[in-house]
Design a protein around this motif. Structure first.
Motif, PDB file in Angstrom:
ATOM      1  N   ALA A  22      -4.296  27.697  33.160  1.00 14.37           N
ATOM      2  CA  ALA A  22      -3.724  28.729  34.066  1.00 14.37           C
ATOM      3  C   ALA A  22      -4.453  30.119  33.941  1.00 14.37           C
ATOM      4  N   ARG A  23      -4.692  30.452  32.624  1.00 17.00           N
ATOM      5  CA  ARG A  23      -5.630  31.702  32.590  1.00 17.00           C
ATOM      6  C   ARG A  23      -7.072  31.752  32.958  1.00 17.00           C
ATOM      7  N   ALA A  24      -7.604  30.298  33.076  1.00 22.80           N
ATOM      8  CA  ALA A  24      -8.939  30.196  33.549  1.00 22.80           C
ATOM      9  C   ALA A  24      -9.667  31.063  34.407  1.00 22.80           C
ATOM     10  N   PRO A  25      -8.823  31.082  35.795  1.00 21.24           N
ATOM     11  CA  PRO A  25      -9.606  31.624  36.767  1.00 21.24           C
ATOM     12  C   PRO A  25      -9.514  33.044  36.664  1.00 21.24           C
ATOM     13  N   PHE A  26      -8.419  33.594  35.994  1.00 21.68           N
ATOM     14  CA  PHE A  26      -8.714  35.202  35.764  1.00 21.68           C
ATOM     15  C   PHE A  26      -9.764  35.407  34.764  1.00 21.68           C
ATOM     16  N   ILE A  27      -9.874  34.746  33.692  1.00 19.14           N
ATOM     17  CA  ILE A  27     -11.151  34.950  32.712  1.00 19.14           C
ATOM     18  C   ILE A  27     -12.410  34.689  33.663  1.00 19.14           C
ATOM     19  N   ALA A  28     -12.277  33.717  34.406  1.00 16.61           N
ATOM     20  CA  ALA A  28     -13.498  33.763  35.084  1.00 16.61           C
ATOM     21  C   ALA A  28     -13.826  34.888  35.982  1.00 16.61           C
ATOM     22  N   LEU A  29     -12.846  35.567  36.794  1.00 18.03           N
ATOM     23  CA  LEU A  29     -12.980  36.428  37.499  1.00 18.03           C
ATOM     24  C   LEU A  29     -13.645  37.704  36.494  1.00 18.03           C
ATOM     25  N   MET A  30     -12.988  37.890  35.429  1.00 16.41           N
ATOM     26  CA  MET A  30     -13.544  38.969  34.455  1.00 16.41           C
ATOM     27  C   MET A  30     -15.013  38.697  34.234  1.00 16.41           C
ATOM     28  N   ASP A  31     -15.338  37.603  33.923  1.00 22.56           N
ATOM     29  CA  ASP A  31     -16.837  37.153  33.528  1.00 22.56           C
ATOM     30  C   ASP A  31     -17.671  37.481  34.726  1.00 22.56           C
ATOM     31  N   GLU A  32     -17.380  37.226  36.160  1.00 24.52           N
ATOM     32  CA  GLU A  32     -18.066  37.404  37.064  1.00 24.52           C
ATOM     33  C   GLU A  32     -18.406  38.870  37.191  1.00 24.52           C
ATOM     34  N   TYR A  33     -17.035  39.368  37.224  1.00 22.25           N
ATOM     35  CA  TYR A  33     -17.422  40.902  37.456  1.00 22.25           C
ATOM     36  C   TYR A  33     -18.212  41.687  36.355  1.00 22.25           C
ATOM     37  N   GLU A  34     -18.118  41.233  35.445  1.00 24.86           N
ATOM     38  CA  GLU A  34     -19.292  41.797  34.139  1.00 24.86           C
ATOM     39  C   GLU A  34     -20.565  41.356  34.536  1.00 24.86           C
ATOM     40  N   ARG A  35     -20.699  40.173  34.687  1.00 24.88           N
ATOM     41  CA  ARG A  35     -21.924  39.640  35.200  1.00 24.88           C
ATOM     42  C   ARG A  35     -22.562  40.236  36.447  1.00 24.88           C
ATOM     43  N   SER A  36     -21.923  40.680  37.321  1.00 21.32           N
ATOM     44  CA  SER A  36     -22.154  41.421  38.446  1.00 21.32           C
ATOM     45  C   SER A  36     -23.000  42.577  38.021  1.00 21.32           C
ATOM     46  N   PHE A  37     -22.340  43.348  37.022  1.00 24.26           N
ATOM     47  CA  PHE A  37     -22.924  44.575  36.590  1.00 24.26           C
ATOM     48  C   PHE A  37     -24.241  44.222  35.804  1.00 24.26           C
ATOM     49  N   HIS A  38     -24.191  43.204  34.827  1.00 21.99           N
ATOM     50  CA  HIS A  38     -25.550  43.082  34.297  1.00 21.99           C
ATOM     51  C   HIS A  38     -26.617  42.350  35.048  1.00 21.99           C
ATOM     52  N   ASN A  39     -26.369  41.628  36.123  1.00 20.75           N
ATOM     53  CA  ASN A  39     -27.487  41.355  37.224  1.00 20.75           C
ATOM     54  C   ASN A  39     -27.480  42.339  38.245  1.00 20.75           C
ATOM     55  N   ARG A  40     -26.892  43.409  38.140  1.00 20.64           N
ATOM     56  CA  ARG A  40     -26.959  44.358  39.181  1.00 20.64           C
ATOM     57  C   ARG A  40     -26.808  43.671  40.622  1.00 20.64           C
TER      58      ARG A  40
END
Length: 134
Positions: A8-26
């Motif tokens: 149940a936590r997975a979608p929220f962790i995935a969103l945080m991961d995607e957010y951080e990746r969007s910064f790393h990938n600009r």
């Protein structure tokens, strides 16, 4: 209600991961896709002159950062997730790999939109209980 089950936590962790990746990938398009579509986003940052009271203003500041800012590594700790209906609150402590103390207390307020969780509000602040790290 606090979400503790890993699946149940997975979608929220995935969103945080995607957010951080969007910064790393600009990646401003990915960044945009993570926010609510009505433009009513409020963002409070731990750096001066970065707060925003609308998504267009927030994207303008992030796009400028993507052009010249330094995107460092982050460590994430103490993730807690609370859900009530179509709203969720996620809290975490982030630590810059180059300056782990003080930690950055982070709050995500999420809203369900078209069956996906989207960012309505984020708040970052340095933890005043940890000192300056110097």
């Amino acid at each position: 209600m606090e979400v503790t089950e890993e699946s149940a936590r997975a979608p929220f962790i995935a969103l945080m991961d995607e957010y951080e990746r969007s910064f790393h990938n600009r990646d401003i398009l990915k960044f945009r896709s993570l926010h609510v579509s009505d433009g009513r986003v409020v963002f409070f940052d731990n750096h001066p002159n970065c707060d925003s009271y609308s998504y267009p203003d927030h994207e303008r500041k992030v796009a400028a950062f993507f052009k010249q800012g330094d995107v460092g590594g982050l460590l994430r700790e103490n993730v807690r997730i609370f859900v009530s209906g179509t709203m969720a609150c996620v809290t975490a402590t982030h630590r810059y790999s180059t300056m782990p103390v003080p930690g950055v207390r982070t709050t995500y307020v999420l809203e369900q939109e078209c069956s996906s969780w989207k960012i309505r509000h984020m708040h970052h602040s340095f933890d005043p209980n940890e000192g300056s790290g110097k």
